[in-house]
Scaffold this motif. Structure first.
Motif, mmCIF file in Angstrom:
data_model
loop_
_atom_site.group_PDB
_atom_site.id
_atom_site.type_symbol
_atom_site.label_atom_id
_atom_site.label_comp_id
_atom_site.label_asym_id
_atom_site.label_seq_id
_atom_site.Cartn_x
_atom_site.Cartn_y
_atom_site.Cartn_z
ATOM 1 N N VAL A 193 -7.287 -0.273 -15.356
ATOM 2 C CA VAL A 193 -6.262 0.577 -14.754
ATOM 3 C C VAL A 193 -5.207 0.918 -15.793
ATOM 4 O O VAL A 193 -4.786 0.060 -16.578
ATOM 5 N N SER A 195 -1.402 3.073 -16.256
ATOM 6 C CA SER A 195 -0.298 3.591 -15.446
ATOM 7 C C SER A 195 0.882 3.952 -16.345
ATOM 8 O O SER A 195 1.024 3.423 -17.452
ATOM 9 N N TRP A 278 -2.440 -2.156 -4.654
ATOM 10 C CA TRP A 278 -2.163 -1.121 -5.662
ATOM 11 C C TRP A 278 -3.229 -1.120 -6.743
ATOM 12 O O TRP A 278 -3.724 -0.064 -7.152
ATOM 13 N N GLU A 281 -6.634 0.290 -5.340
ATOM 14 C CA GLU A 281 -6.575 1.741 -5.146
ATOM 15 C C GLU A 281 -6.659 2.483 -6.477
ATOM 16 O O GLU A 281 -7.374 3.477 -6.613
ATOM 17 N N ASN A 282 -5.930 2.017 -7.479
ATOM 18 C CA ASN A 282 -5.924 2.704 -8.766
ATOM 19 C C ASN A 282 -7.228 2.494 -9.526
ATOM 20 O O ASN A 282 -7.658 3.381 -10.280
ATOM 21 N N ARG A 283 -7.860 1.329 -9.333
ATOM 22 C CA ARG A 283 -9.131 1.100 -9.997
ATOM 23 C C ARG A 283 -10.172 2.098 -9.494
ATOM 24 O O ARG A 283 -10.899 2.719 -10.271
ATOM 25 N N GLN A 286 -9.131 5.858 -10.522
ATOM 26 C CA GLN A 286 -9.316 6.166 -11.937
ATOM 27 C C GLN A 286 -10.779 6.121 -12.339
ATOM 28 O O GLN A 286 -11.199 6.837 -13.246
#
Length: 322
Positions: A193, A195, A278, A281-283, A286
């Motif tokens: 991830v 950010s 969080w 979701e981002n894994r 992306q």
């Protein structure tokens, strides 16, 4: 009327100034809220300096006011003032007191720096971190549970490392931080991830591995009372434990170019459950983005390019049969 002895007045003034300075040192509002385990250590040192500065200010400014009043020009008196020459005991006193203050503050500052991890002597140990599966918390490199192993790498030697109460304990979460003109990039190497904001769980022992791609930057979180330079070619580290859920600003404090003032981000401190959510979701988001970017239609064969359309039209068998 009997005159009050000067020594008694000096003693009373000293007691009053001391109590007033202690009160100011503990009740000023010069610092933002504390949001890390390291913050109380810095604040304790700062409060002592405020106490000493207050006492010195009152003594110096009070002495000036007293002398202005006592030796003021009186009407009709045009004579010279009384000659005042050196006073050896007084000169020794006002030289010794600042010397003692500086030495004590120096020793105390080194002690605070050491307890924060600034004198970490385990800098050369491999970076094997974390225990929580499925998160950015990395697997230990010698873990026998079957998890994917993270390659051991040497920790940066410069910066704030493990606190003195946990010298051998690996960090719970490692984040690679890259500073560039004029942004911060936060990469969670064990989950893939990336950010533009730093997300951490409250109560976790977090280590930032800092680098810079162009010029020197400096990552500062006022509420954490922590700051560390990011230097091109020289890896540095910053280790901390966030103690309060919330959003806190990240400021670059090294003049790094024309838009230095806009190089800001934030730390988002989650509860552990929110952090897991969080991260998951981002894994996923992306990973889908990487797959979409990876497919170039020009490189597909005719059958692969037409496959989605023929499947929808129900003629997949006809295409393959030809």
């Amino acid at each position: 009327m009997q005159q009050i002895p000067v020594s008694l007045l000096t003693l009373v003034a000293g007691v009053v100034i001391t109590l007033f300075s202690l009160w100011v040192g503990q009740h000023h509002s010069l610092l933002p809220e504390q949001a890390s385990q390291q913050a109380p250590l810095v604040d304790g040192f700062f409060n002592i300096m405020v106490t000493i500065a207050t006492a010195l200010f009152v003594v110096v400014e009070g002495t000036i006011l007293i002398f202005l009043w006592k030796f003021r020009h009186r009407q009709g008196d045009d004579t010279d003032g009384a000659p005042v020459e050196g006073n050896l005991p007084l000169e020794v006193f006002w030289t010794a007191i600042p010397t003692i203050i500086v030495i004590v503050l120096g020793i105390y500052s080194v002690d605070v720096y050491g307890r924060m991890g600034g004198l970490d002597t385990h800098n050369h140990a491999p970076s094997h971190v974390a225990q929580m599966p499925g998160t950015a918390l990395a697997a230990t490199w010698n873990d026998a549970s079957g998890m994917e192993m993270a390659a051991p790498v040497n920790e940066p030697e410069i910066g704030i490392g493990a606190a003195s109460d946990r010298p051998q304990k690996p960090a719970d979460l490692a984040v690679d931080v890259t500073g560039m003109q004029f942004a911060w990039i936060f990469n969670y190497p064990d989950s893939g991830v990336m950010s533009s904001e730093l997300h951490v769980p409250v109560g976790a022992d977090v280590q930032l591995n800092l680098a810079a791609t162009d010029v020197i930057h400096s990552l500062w979180v006022p509420q954490f009372r922590l700051k560390q330079d990011a230097i091109p070619g020289i890896p540095t580290k910053l280790r901390f434990v966030a103690t309060k859920v919330g959003n806190y600003p990240i400021v670059c404090t090294e003049l790094c170019g024309g838009y230095h003032g806009s190089m800001r981000s934030q730390v988002v401190v989650h509860t552990p459950a929110e952090f897991e959510s969080w991260l998951a979701e981002n894994r996923i988001a992306q990973q889908e983005l990487k797959q979409a970017v990876a497919v170039n239609p020009a490189e597909l064969s005719t059958s692969d390019f037409l496959a989605p359309y023929t499947q929808k039209m129900g003629i997949e068998s006809i295409v393959h049969s030809h």
